[in-house]
Design a protein around this motif. Structure first.
Motif, PDB file in Angstrom:
ATOM      1  N   UNK A  60       0.866  -1.075   0.008  1.00 51.11           N
ATOM      2  CA  UNK A  60      -0.111   0.106  -0.087  1.00 51.11           C
ATOM      3  C   UNK A  60       0.991   1.399  -0.025  1.00 51.11           C
ATOM      4  N   UNK A  61       1.807   1.568   0.750  1.00 56.19           N
ATOM      5  CA  UNK A  61       2.741   2.827   0.731  1.00 56.19           C
ATOM      6  C   UNK A  61       3.508   2.804  -0.412  1.00 56.19           C
ATOM      7  N   UNK A  62       3.774   1.563  -1.191  1.00 50.23           N
ATOM      8  CA  UNK A  62       4.412   1.772  -2.297  1.00 50.23           C
ATOM      9  C   UNK A  62       3.353   2.415  -3.531  1.00 50.23           C
ATOM     10  N   UNK A  63       2.301   2.013  -3.416  1.00 50.74           N
ATOM     11  CA  UNK A  63       1.129   2.167  -4.348  1.00 50.74           C
ATOM     12  C   UNK A  63       0.874   3.872  -4.124  1.00 50.74           C
ATOM     13  N   UNK A 114       2.552   6.073  -2.933  1.00 48.11           N
ATOM     14  CA  UNK A 114       3.708   7.031  -3.056  1.00 48.11           C
ATOM     15  C   UNK A 114       4.095   6.958  -4.314  1.00 48.11           C
ATOM     16  N   UNK A 115       3.570   6.018  -5.365  1.00 51.49           N
ATOM     17  CA  UNK A 115       4.099   6.121  -6.534  1.00 51.49           C
ATOM     18  C   UNK A 115       5.532   5.297  -6.859  1.00 51.49           C
ATOM     19  N   UNK A 116       6.071   4.897  -5.523  1.00 48.59           N
ATOM     20  CA  UNK A 116       7.191   3.977  -5.670  1.00 48.59           C
ATOM     21  C   UNK A 116       7.280   2.828  -6.299  1.00 48.59           C
ATOM     22  N   UNK A 117       5.941   2.373  -6.672  1.00 48.29           N
ATOM     23  CA  UNK A 117       5.959   0.921  -7.501  1.00 48.29           C
ATOM     24  C   UNK A 117       5.945   1.317  -8.922  1.00 48.29           C
ATOM     25  N   UNK A 118       6.030   2.566  -9.454  1.00 46.01           N
ATOM     26  CA  UNK A 118       6.522   3.017 -10.988  1.00 46.01           C
ATOM     27  C   UNK A 118       8.149   2.899 -11.032  1.00 46.01           C
ATOM     28  N   UNK A 119       8.397   3.078  -9.768  1.00 40.31           N
ATOM     29  CA  UNK A 119      10.081   3.145  -9.881  1.00 40.31           C
ATOM     30  C   UNK A 119      10.756   1.962  -9.887  1.00 40.31           C
ATOM     31  N   UNK A 120      10.113   1.081  -8.529  1.00 44.67           N
ATOM     32  CA  UNK A 120      10.565  -0.213  -8.017  1.00 44.67           C
ATOM     33  C   UNK A 120       9.293  -1.052  -7.987  1.00 44.67           C
TER      34      UNK A 120
END
Length: 129
Positions: free
Chosen positions: A104-107, A109-115
């Motif tokens: 959920x924090x990945x999603x 924050x948008x971090x899931x687009x980088x990692x």
């Protein structure tokens, strides 16, 4: 003694165990056939960080196994961004996480687009080729 001091003393007195940082995150690394696997357990927040050893020319990809992380704060996300920036662009970086405390924090924050995030190590191995 204040509540904060008491909490700090309790953390300082806790036996961190093998491979553990003194503040709670446990990081272990190994490389198999050019694939660096970094396993993290515990809390990724302001008081903890991931220490990646330098990626040498023989490392073709990096998997961050975050299945054992029980809390990921914004400071933990910043740490993961630093990891992304430290890994050479030629080496894919994929996170392995199977629970909402990390996904959920990945999603959000948008971090899931980088990692990119995958649910297990086998999916991670397939993703990095």
């Amino acid at each position: 003694m204040s509540r904060a001091e008491s909490k700090g003393r309790a953390l300082a007195e806790r036996d961190p165990g093998p491979m553990s940082s003194p503040v709670g995150a446990v990081v272990a690394e190994h490389t198999e056939q050019g694939l660096r696997i970094v396993t993290v357990r515990g809390t990724l927040d302001l008081s903890s960080s991931i220490h990646l050893t330098p990626v040498d020319a023989s490392v073709r990809a990096v998997l961050l196994d975050l299945r054992g992380v029980d809390f990921l704060s914004s400071a933990g996300i910043a740490t993961l961004l630093r990891v992304r920036n430290d890994v050479p662009s030629r080496a894919p970086l994929v996170a392995v996480a199977d629970h909402q405390e990390v996904v959920r924090p990945f999603e959000l924050s948008g971090l899931d687009r980088l990692i990119p995030v995958v649910p297990d190590l086998e999916a991670g191995r397939r993703r990095v080729g």
